[in-house]
Scaffold this motif. Structure first.
Motif, short mmCIF file in Angstrom:
data_model
loop_
_atom_site.label_atom_id
_atom_site.label_comp_id
_atom_site.label_asym_id
_atom_site.label_seq_id
_atom_site.Cartn_x
_atom_site.Cartn_y
_atom_site.Cartn_z
N LYS A 173 32.75 46.56 62.90
CA LYS A 173 33.52 47.80 62.99
C LYS A 173 34.43 47.99 61.79
O LYS A 173 34.86 49.11 61.49
N LYS A 174 34.77 46.88 61.13
CA LYS A 174 35.71 46.98 60.02
C LYS A 174 35.26 46.06 58.88
O LYS A 174 34.82 44.94 59.11
N TYR A 175 35.39 46.58 57.66
CA TYR A 175 35.07 45.80 56.47
C TYR A 175 36.27 45.88 55.52
O TYR A 175 36.81 46.97 55.28
N SER A 176 36.67 44.71 55.01
CA SER A 176 37.86 44.66 54.17
C SER A 176 37.58 43.91 52.88
O SER A 176 36.84 42.91 52.86
N ALA A 177 38.23 44.38 51.82
CA ALA A 177 38.20 43.65 50.56
C ALA A 177 39.28 42.56 50.61
O ALA A 177 40.18 42.60 51.46
N GLN A 178 39.19 41.62 49.71
CA GLN A 178 40.17 40.53 49.69
C GLN A 178 41.51 41.00 49.13
O GLN A 178 41.56 41.88 48.27
N SER A 179 42.58 40.37 49.62
CA SER A 179 43.91 40.63 49.06
C SER A 179 44.11 39.77 47.81
O SER A 179 43.48 38.71 47.67
N GLY A 180 45.00 40.22 46.93
CA GLY A 180 45.31 39.44 45.74
C GLY A 180 46.17 38.22 46.12
O GLY A 180 46.90 38.24 47.11
N GLN A 181 46.08 37.19 45.32
CA GLN A 181 46.88 36.00 45.60
C GLN A 181 48.29 36.16 45.04
O GLN A 181 48.53 36.90 44.08
N MET A 182 49.20 35.38 45.59
CA MET A 182 50.60 35.39 45.15
C MET A 182 50.71 34.80 43.75
O MET A 182 49.97 33.89 43.37
N GLY A 183 51.68 35.34 42.96
CA GLY A 183 51.94 34.77 41.65
C GLY A 183 52.48 33.34 41.79
O GLY A 183 52.93 32.93 42.86
N MET A 184 52.44 32.60 40.72
CA MET A 184 52.90 31.20 40.76
C MET A 184 53.88 30.93 39.63
O MET A 184 54.08 31.76 38.73
N GLY A 185 54.52 29.77 39.70
CA GLY A 185 55.45 29.37 38.65
C GLY A 185 54.73 29.16 37.33
O GLY A 185 53.49 29.26 37.25
N ARG A 186 55.53 28.90 36.31
CA ARG A 186 54.99 28.72 34.95
C ARG A 186 54.22 29.96 34.48
O ARG A 186 53.24 29.86 33.76
N GLN A 187 54.67 31.12 34.97
CA GLN A 187 54.12 32.42 34.57
C GLN A 187 52.62 32.56 34.87
O GLN A 187 51.89 33.28 34.17
#
Length: 346
Positions: free
Chosen positions: A63-77
């Motif tokens: 019934k539902k199709y979703s794309a992936q969410s982006g990952q969280m940023g990390m340290g060291r830029q």
């Protein structure tokens, strides 16, 4: 494969990953400058067409199709990874409508379309460092993705549509002129789903024919299989109006001809206010008398005269079973399709 031509689903693009709040850690320095990376972008929802599928049956499983969410940023830029796009593969000719019935996108002649864009990734705290604030302790959240409920409606793409009563010989004809192998039997409504066939008309020319389940008088009000399959011939350039000339059905061939045309008119009246609708009743028709192998020359002549007076055109006379006049009919059909194509381009 089961034929499914309408499906309701929800599509969602991915949320952007949040930015990161982080500070460098170095020896002899408990807290260095900000080094939080940006969040990854959310995946988008992409609609892609394929010639190798002709049903929405696989899409109906969820019934539902979703794309992936982006990952969280990390340290060291370090930036978060972007979410993967979700690609929905649909047959050519699929129309996507919103819940109000408005067309969102018609995938006719379009190979790929980005329907929903993924959310933007949030900026990390390193981005917000400035002369006033050398150590920002905040980062930007990721942008929400988009969500949309849609109705997928498949309309097959063919050059020619075959219309007629059940047992007029439509399946026999398409199996005679193409490699299509629909079920053929001597009882009404043998054909329960549309069939497509590619017809070769010479060494370098071909066209596609669509055979739909037979219509009967009152189909617009749900009699027989109704008119639910007529949408599959909305995009054809012309019709083969196939008529059982034998009279073995107990019906009058001319009554059959008039009844089918009336059903096409009723279909047009029902759908005229629908966005993207293509009227059927005004489509060019090849009036074709089938099963002429069961008639005498005198009977056929009389019937052709009757149809000529009623339709204003000379009907074609064929026998899909024996192949009588089929070659000449195909050549004339191919010529008329070429004329229609040239008129569309001018």
């Amino acid at each position: 494969m089961k034929f499914i031509d309408e499906v309701n689903i929800t599509l969602a693009s991915g949320r952007g990953g949040p930015g990161c709040v982080s500070f460098r850690r170095e020896s002899m320095q408990a807290r260095g400058g900000p080094d939080g990376g940006n969040g990854g972008k959310g995946g988008s929802v992409v609609i892609r067409t394929s010639r190798h599928i002709n049903s929405l049956v696989d899409i109906r499983r969820n019934k539902k199709y979703s794309a992936q969410s982006g990952q969280m940023g990390m340290g060291r830029q370090k930036s978060g990874q972007d979410g993967e796009d979700f690609v929905l593969v649909v047959p050519e000719g699929t129309v996507l409508r919103n819940l109000e019935g408005e067309i969102v996108v018609d995938m006719t002649g379009i190979s790929e379309y980005t329907l929903l864009k993924g959310g933007r990734g949030g900026m990390g705290n390193e981005f917000f460092k400035n002369s006033v604030n050398q150590a920002p302790e905040y980062a930007q959240p990721g942008e929400e993705g988009e969500e949309l409920e849609v109705k997928l409606e498949l309309k097959l793409i063919a050059d020619v549509g075959i219309v007629g009563f059940p047992n007029a010989g439509k399946s026999t004809l398409i199996s005679r002129i193409s490699a299509a192998k629909p079920k053929i039997a001597d009882y009404p409504f043998t054909t329960l789903t549309p069939n497509l066939g590619v017809v070769k008309a010479g060494d370098y020319s071909s066209f596609v024919v669509a055979d739909i389940p037979g219509l009967v008088k009152g189909a617009h009000s749900g009699v027989g299989l109704g008119i639910q399959f007529l949408k599959h011939i909305e995009r054809t350039r012309l019709f083969i109006h196939l008529i059982d000339a034998s009279g073995m059905s107990g019906r009058d061939p001319l009554d059959d001809y008039n009844d089918i045309n009336n059903e096409l008119k009723m279909y047009d009246e029902t759908n005229s206010d629908k966005e993207g609708f293509f009227p059927l009743a005004t489509r060019p028709q090849f009036v074709v008398l089938n099963k002429i192998d069961t008639l005498s020359e005198k009977q056929l002549h009389k019937l052709k005269q009757k149809f000529k007076e009623a339709s204003g055109q000379e009907p074609y006379a064929i026998s899909a079973v024996t192949g009588t006049n089929i070659k000449e009919f195909i050549q004339e059909l191919a010529r008329q399709i070429l004329v229609e194509k040239e008129e569309e381009q001018t």
